[in-house]
Scaffold this active site. Structure first.
Site, PDB file in Angstrom:
ATOM      1  CD  GLU A   1      53.068  41.393  44.463  1.00 33.17           C
ATOM      2  OE1 GLU A   1      52.062  40.731  44.107  1.00 33.17           O
ATOM      3  OE2 GLU A   1      54.016  41.651  43.706  1.00 33.17           O
TER       4      GLU A   1
ATOM      5  CG  ASN B   1      48.853  34.557  41.384  1.00 37.83           C
ATOM      6  OD1 ASN B   1      49.180  33.661  42.157  1.00 37.83           O
ATOM      7  ND2 ASN B   1      49.029  34.469  40.084  1.00 37.83           N
ATOM      8  CB  ILE B   2      42.821  35.169  43.638  1.00 40.71           C
ATOM      9  CG1 ILE B   2      43.446  34.708  44.969  1.00 40.71           C
ATOM     10  CG2 ILE B   2      41.484  34.463  43.400  1.00 40.71           C
ATOM     11  CD1 ILE B   2      42.699  35.170  46.212  1.00 40.71           C
TER      12      ILE B   2
ATOM     13  CB  CYS C   1      51.378  45.333  43.624  1.00 41.78           C
ATOM     14  SG  CYS C   1      50.171  44.019  43.351  1.00 41.78           S
TER      15      CYS C   1
HETATM   16  N1  THU Z   1      51.020  38.836  39.579  1.00 41.17           N
HETATM   17  C1  THU Z   1      51.187  38.944  40.925  1.00 41.17           C
HETATM   18  O1  THU Z   1      50.569  38.202  41.704  1.00 41.17           O
HETATM   19  N2  THU Z   1      52.038  39.888  41.395  1.00 41.17           N
HETATM   20  C2  THU Z   1      52.757  40.754  40.606  1.00 41.17           C
HETATM   21  O2  THU Z   1      53.414  41.649  41.131  1.00 41.17           O
HETATM   22  C3  THU Z   1      52.734  40.580  39.160  1.00 41.17           C
HETATM   23  C4  THU Z   1      51.686  39.687  38.621  1.00 41.17           C
HETATM   24  C5  THU Z   1      50.107  37.817  39.049  1.00 41.17           C
HETATM   25  C6  THU Z   1      48.865  38.334  38.407  1.00 41.17           C
HETATM   26  C7  THU Z   1      48.508  37.201  37.469  1.00 41.17           C
HETATM   27  O3  THU Z   1      47.737  36.248  38.183  1.00 41.17           O
HETATM   28  C8  THU Z   1      49.823  36.568  37.112  1.00 41.17           C
HETATM   29  O4  THU Z   1      50.763  37.043  38.059  1.00 41.17           O
HETATM   30  C9  THU Z   1      50.327  36.908  35.716  1.00 41.17           C
HETATM   31  O5  THU Z   1      50.285  38.277  35.488  1.00 41.17           O
END
Ligand code: THU
Length: 133
Positions: free
Chosen positions: A55, A42-43, A89
């Site tokens: 994802e 996640n970024i 996602c």
């Molecule tokens: N996040 C993900 O990377 N994947 C998910 O399926 C749910 C949420 C991340 C987004 C954000 O950076 C952090 O988790 C908190 O929501």
């Protein structure tokens, strides 16, 4: 099917998580039908809505390098419980990978729970809804 190795890749991908706002690290690893693995994290962004999840990073990396057929995606967080993927996602994966892909949830200790994307997202929006003929 045992996706332990894929989960390990997702766990390793957490290392590059850029999450200064939520401090919630997420890593993902997507497996193509040809056996190639693309990882993502996640970024986050100071304009929060521009954040991208792990994802989507992973599948966009794969698609941007010409891969269109996928077998499974594993996701890892630092939590001791399974964490389900967000709705955005689910939609993106449904469009690009299809409902038959295995979605591998994982706990921090590596325990897995495998579901079909179609189980996680049973009534999706798709191009069929607006492309006529
Ligand atoms: N996040 C993900 O990377 N994947 C998910 O399926 C749910 C949420 C991340 C987004 C954000 O950076 C952090 O988790 C908190 O929501």
């Amino acid at each position: 099917m045992n996706y332990k190795a894929l989960v390990k890749k997702a766990q390793a991908a957490r290392k590059y998580s850029y999450s200064p706002y939520s401090h919630f690290r997420v890593g993902a690893a997507i497996l193509t039908t040809s056996g190639k693995i693309f990882t993502g994290c996640n970024i986050e962004n100071s304009s929060f809505g521009l954040t991208i999840c792990a994802e989507r990073t992973a599948i966009f990396k794969a698609v941007s390098e010409g891969h269109k057929k996928f077998r499974a995606i594993a996701v890892a967080t630092d939590e001791d419980e399974f964490v389900a993927p967000c709705g955005a996602c689910r939609q993106v994966l449904m469009d690009l990978a299809g409902g038959d892909i295995d979605f591998v949830l994982s706990k921090n200790n590596g325990e897995t729970s495998v579901m079909k994307l179609s189980e996680l997202y049973p009534y999706p929006f798709s191009a069929k809804d607006f492309v006529k003929e």
